[in-house]
Design an enzyme around this catalytic site. Sequence first.
Site, PDB file in Angstrom:
ATOM      1  CE  LYS A  12      -3.843  -2.437   2.260  1.00  0.00           C
ATOM      2  NZ  LYS A  12      -4.829  -2.400   3.373  1.00  0.00           N
ATOM      3  CE1 TYR A  27      -9.394  -2.424   0.367  1.00  0.00           C
ATOM      4  CE2 TYR A  27      -8.699  -0.614  -1.026  1.00  0.00           C
ATOM      5  CZ  TYR A  27      -8.393  -1.703  -0.227  1.00  0.00           C
ATOM      6  OH  TYR A  27      -7.084  -2.056  -0.019  1.00  0.00           O
ATOM      7  CG  ASN A  33      -3.715  -2.582   6.846  1.00  0.00           C
ATOM      8  OD1 ASN A  33      -3.555  -2.174   5.707  1.00  0.00           O
ATOM      9  ND2 ASN A  33      -4.743  -3.329   7.191  1.00  0.00           N
ATOM     10  CG  HIS A  38      -5.254  -6.295  -0.377  1.00  0.00           C
ATOM     11  ND1 HIS A  38      -6.475  -6.145   0.214  1.00  0.00           N
ATOM     12  CD2 HIS A  38      -5.416  -7.232  -1.352  1.00  0.00           C
ATOM     13  CE1 HIS A  38      -7.361  -6.945  -0.386  1.00  0.00           C
ATOM     14  NE2 HIS A  38      -6.740  -7.618  -1.340  1.00  0.00           N
ATOM     15  CD  GLU A  42      -8.999  -8.783  -3.690  1.00  0.00           C
ATOM     16  OE1 GLU A  42      -9.878  -8.576  -2.832  1.00  0.00           O
ATOM     17  OE2 GLU A  42      -7.878  -9.253  -3.393  1.00  0.00           O
TER      18      GLU A  42
HETATM   19  P1  CMP Z   1      -7.570  -4.600   4.375  1.00  0.00           P
HETATM   20  O1  CMP Z   1      -8.094  -5.626   5.330  1.00  0.00           O
HETATM   21  O2  CMP Z   1      -6.458  -4.934   3.450  1.00  0.00           O
HETATM   22  O3  CMP Z   1      -8.804  -4.038   3.525  1.00  0.00           O
HETATM   23  C1  CMP Z   1      -9.734  -3.157   4.127  1.00  0.00           C
HETATM   24  C2  CMP Z   1      -8.976  -2.006   4.714  1.00  0.00           C
HETATM   25  O4  CMP Z   1      -9.755  -1.046   5.381  1.00  0.00           O
HETATM   26  C3  CMP Z   1      -8.057  -2.544   5.811  1.00  0.00           C
HETATM   27  O5  CMP Z   1      -7.067  -3.339   5.236  1.00  0.00           O
HETATM   28  C4  CMP Z   1      -7.604  -1.238   6.413  1.00  0.00           C
HETATM   29  O6  CMP Z   1      -6.648  -0.577   5.584  1.00  0.00           O
HETATM   30  C5  CMP Z   1      -8.923  -0.461   6.368  1.00  0.00           C
HETATM   31  N1  CMP Z   1      -9.609  -0.563   7.649  1.00  0.00           N
HETATM   32  C6  CMP Z   1     -10.193  -1.649   8.182  1.00  0.00           C
HETATM   33  N2  CMP Z   1     -10.739  -1.364   9.384  1.00  0.00           N
HETATM   34  C7  CMP Z   1     -10.478  -0.059   9.594  1.00  0.00           C
HETATM   35  C8  CMP Z   1     -10.777   0.826  10.653  1.00  0.00           C
HETATM   36  N3  CMP Z   1     -11.468   0.429  11.715  1.00  0.00           N
HETATM   37  N4  CMP Z   1     -10.362   2.096  10.536  1.00  0.00           N
HETATM   38  C9  CMP Z   1      -9.678   2.505   9.453  1.00  0.00           C
HETATM   39  N5  CMP Z   1      -9.360   1.710   8.416  1.00  0.00           N
HETATM   40  C10 CMP Z   1      -9.754   0.447   8.489  1.00  0.00           C
END
Ligand code: CMP
Length: 139
Positions: free
Chosen positions: A11, A51, A114, A117, A128
């Site tokens: 990311k 998303y 984070n 992905h 995807e």
């Molecule tokens: P990922 O699980 O790869 O895909 C969905 C994304 O949404 C997740 O990673 C985070 O980057 C984001 N995400 C999920 N939960 C939260 C949250 N509570 N607050 C902010 N971002 C979130």
Amino acid sequence: MRTDRTFTMLKPDSVEKGYIGAILEKITGAGFKIVAMKLTQMTQSDAETFYAVHNERPFFGELVEYMTRGPIVAAVLEKENAVQDFRTLIGATNPADAAEGTIRKMYAASMGENAVHGSDSDENAEIESQFHFAGREIF
Ligand code: CMP
């Protein structure tokens, strides 16, 4: 349905911080073969589509802004039991909960930013991968 492929994105935060090489080394060191890869940037419409499942969540706007703010590395990875093994390698969504040695524990800053992905199912891995790559770009 294939069970030996998954889709990943390093990311924007990973690219900004110069972690591409280190994260790719973790991925290939864990036995994943890279069968497609590119540096690319998602548009607002790309991120909203990718998303879409999260579009009712309070963090959706923040997620789209984050995922479009700079380049990402998109890749398709191959390994037996790819989806599950890759999710184990990257760790929990929230790096605070991620196990020691996982990519998110090592490189992610927060739940929102984070680092990586990983597809959550074989079906989504296929969807995807096709979202980001033409058939001739996957080897
Ligand atoms: P990922 O699980 O790869 O895909 C969905 C994304 O949404 C997740 O990673 C985070 O980057 C984001 N995400 C999920 N939960 C939260 C949250 N509570 N607050 C902010 N971002 C979130």
